[in-house]
Design an enzyme around this catalytic site. Sequence first.
Site, mmCIF file in Angstrom:
data_model
loop_
_atom_site.group_PDB
_atom_site.id
_atom_site.type_symbol
_atom_site.label_atom_id
_atom_site.label_comp_id
_atom_site.label_asym_id
_atom_site.label_seq_id
_atom_site.Cartn_x
_atom_site.Cartn_y
_atom_site.Cartn_z
ATOM 1 N N GLY A 1 -10.915 25.019 1.500
ATOM 2 C CA GLY A 1 -10.332 24.296 0.383
ATOM 3 C C GLY A 1 -9.398 25.114 -0.479
ATOM 4 C CB SER B 1 -5.393 26.930 9.315
ATOM 5 O OG SER B 1 -5.966 25.897 8.527
ATOM 6 C CG ASP C 1 -1.710 1.232 1.369
ATOM 7 O OD1 ASP C 1 -2.381 1.598 0.394
ATOM 8 O OD2 ASP C 1 -1.662 1.861 2.443
ATOM 9 C CG ASP D 1 -4.304 -1.394 2.923
ATOM 10 O OD1 ASP D 1 -4.782 -0.988 1.856
ATOM 11 O OD2 ASP D 1 -3.436 -0.777 3.552
#
Length: 833
Positions: free
Chosen positions: A562, A532, A496, A697
């Site tokens: 975003g 933030s 992975d 996974d």
Amino acid sequence: MSITTTAPSSFQPWSEEPSTRLDRRKIRARIGGLHCSLCTGTIEKALGRLPGVDKVAVSLTHEQALVEYDPAVARPERVLETLRDIGYTVSDPRKLRPFDEEERALVRERRRFLTALAMSIAAMGLAGYPVHSAWFPLCVFSLASLVAFSFVVLRSYGLRWAVAGSAVLAAFGAAIYTFKLRGTFGAAVPWLAAVLALFLIFGVGLHILRMGAMALRRGILNQHVLVEFGAFAGIAGGSIGLAVHPAGYPTVAFFAVAVMVLTYHIFSEWLSLIVKTRSSQAVKKLLDLEPDVAHVVKEGKEEEVPLENVRVGDLVRIRPGERVPVDGAVESGESDVDESLVTGEPLPVEKRPGDRTLSGALNGHGTLLVRVTVVGEESFLRQVVRSVEDARALKPGLLHLVDRVLRVYTPLVLLTAVGATLFWLLGPLVGGSPPELQRAMFAGLSVLVMGYPCAVGISAPLSIVRGAGEAAERGVLMRTGEAFQALRRVQRVVFDKTGTLTEGHPAVREIVAVACPEEELLALAAAVEAFSEHPLARAVVKEAFNRGIALSEVQGFEAVAGQGVRARLGDMRLMAGSPAFLRAQTVGLAAQDGRINELEARGLTVIGVARESVLLGLLALGDALRPDAADTVRRLHTLGIGTSLVTGDNEQAALHFARAAGIEDVHARVLPAEKATLIRHQQEGARVAMVGDGINDAPALMQADVGIAFGTGADIAIESADVIILNQRLGAVLDAYQVSRYSYRKIVQNVFLAFLFNGLGIPAAATGLVNPVWGMVAMAASVTAIFINSLWGRGAYFFEAIKAVGHPPQIPSRVQAQEGKVGLPLPASGLAR
């Protein structure tokens, strides 16, 4: 400060497990007294006969039993009482024995063996051949070997005691041999040998007699029954000599064999206990990192609460220098936490509000208030230990074969011994000759001695226990015995990406200063990003802290979801965000477009920083390849093992990291559910191992021939993983592979040696031409060869293992943890060298 306590619940020496059938229950219990595979067969047979018991699985390596039963018919108390009836002890699998208790058991068994060893030296001296005999040099060599071995055993008391003790035993053996040769003992020699044999059977080795009797009473033939048959056959043979006085009859030799066969059985039990104890202590030491109490804060008051009474949602205060008692999330406070003995990370980790804590870590200079998220058996440390102690560990196919052979082995040896004895007693009568009494007794006793089953019984389990211990030293938990067989045959490893091939968290990877110095650029970016909560913003602030940069306080902070953030620093307007966000704020980026494209092609996220619409510079953030990823992939390719990368990320990022690691087979934008399908497709042409984070996974880990999970917190609870890596080194995949190959090779070698010895020794013994004394020596040599073969390649492993008895393992220092780069504490004994 008030302290709360809870009265202990009623004692229940088992844990309950989920069953696949609604009308069935499962219990798990730890068993004491297991020695070899014959013990597991004894227990499985005894419990399998009980009404209502459906399945019994006993793991020798983990010393546990898993029993599935019908609660309407069977009761756990009755099931476990059966174990006690046949001589085994039962304890709660969730509670590990303290180290001092384990060391006391090892010391007690060492004392028992030294007593038996001294009696064997005396028996060998009484049975010794005259000086002019061809066997005299072998007698002297045997005595010298026993004395030399006593030095090794006594070495744990210190060099001075070892030299003095072995010298006393040498003088003792030499004196008895000399007196015997001079005739000082006269006709008392066989009687003295008989006393030694009886004292060892009914005194030092009484526990073996009890376990053999209990098993025989239930119609079970195991190694305790066989060794006692050998001992009593020696007594019987010697008694015939005392009663009948046949000419040239070796009365003393028969009694000596009874002494020596029990001595070696005691030795093999003790050495097996050492190996199992030391191998498991590498992981069991983790539980010593768990405090007994936690400081819980309720309604503004702090209470000291037993750890078992802490609940999810409680607030726990952790002071400087204390062990972290719970898994949770930091509510308030900051501190550096040493997790080196838990995760293998050598440097302290800064913990701030929102960060996760792991039980067993060591708190640094600050005080933390932690909200508990996981308690009890689901905590990190408990899951680690449960993974190692799990009695559901599968056995390699070869071990299943050994177990099937051992089920008929003991009855076959007993029948062969009886048959050989009767043949030499009755056979000559057919030809008109008198019975060959001595040859008949030699045949029966030698078959029993050379048929000692523990050479076969320990051959495979010892290699598995040894391999599991070595893997644990390297920060790898081999959760199933099947992993030892399957991992060595893997032809392709699928990785992975995020959190496996890469570090799994964003960080500032590159800084491009355009209109101000690099340090000023980072200071302004961190100041505007400080308010933030975005992961990239936190990464920028963390980089500034790491560099020791003081942050200015901004006003008017505003986040554009975003895209980026805006704020004011004094009279200056600051902005930080994506290139598209800055362009929308009329910041000119044309001169840096080429550099931005280059950074994004490397899989990095670019943040621009501007002041009053003037671009100050660029920050490139992103994940990073694990430091040892490329080397691990290269070494796998050298071994002829193919590699693949699978990720849900985009093609550009996947290709970038694959090229950096040296992986050519890349699969991008693969959803978690689709990973299992991909693995299934890969398995059409190769045996596949999947390396993942253990959560997303999980389907792929279950589908793969071997599932390898990085164990960080809850990841380790995923039942799909066969192998768990604790220390976060990708190179541990190679460690697990090498341990698998080495361990399985040792299993095959040991099984071959065991069956070769028994296959040749028993027929030879049945001829009646093998003196039981030398049959005993040959048997001891075979078992010793298997022990040494299992430990071969570890230098002083064998001798250090014995010398370390009585000296409990110590937790390594941080320097040792850094040098060893392991995630588990190493035992101080030679078994961890």
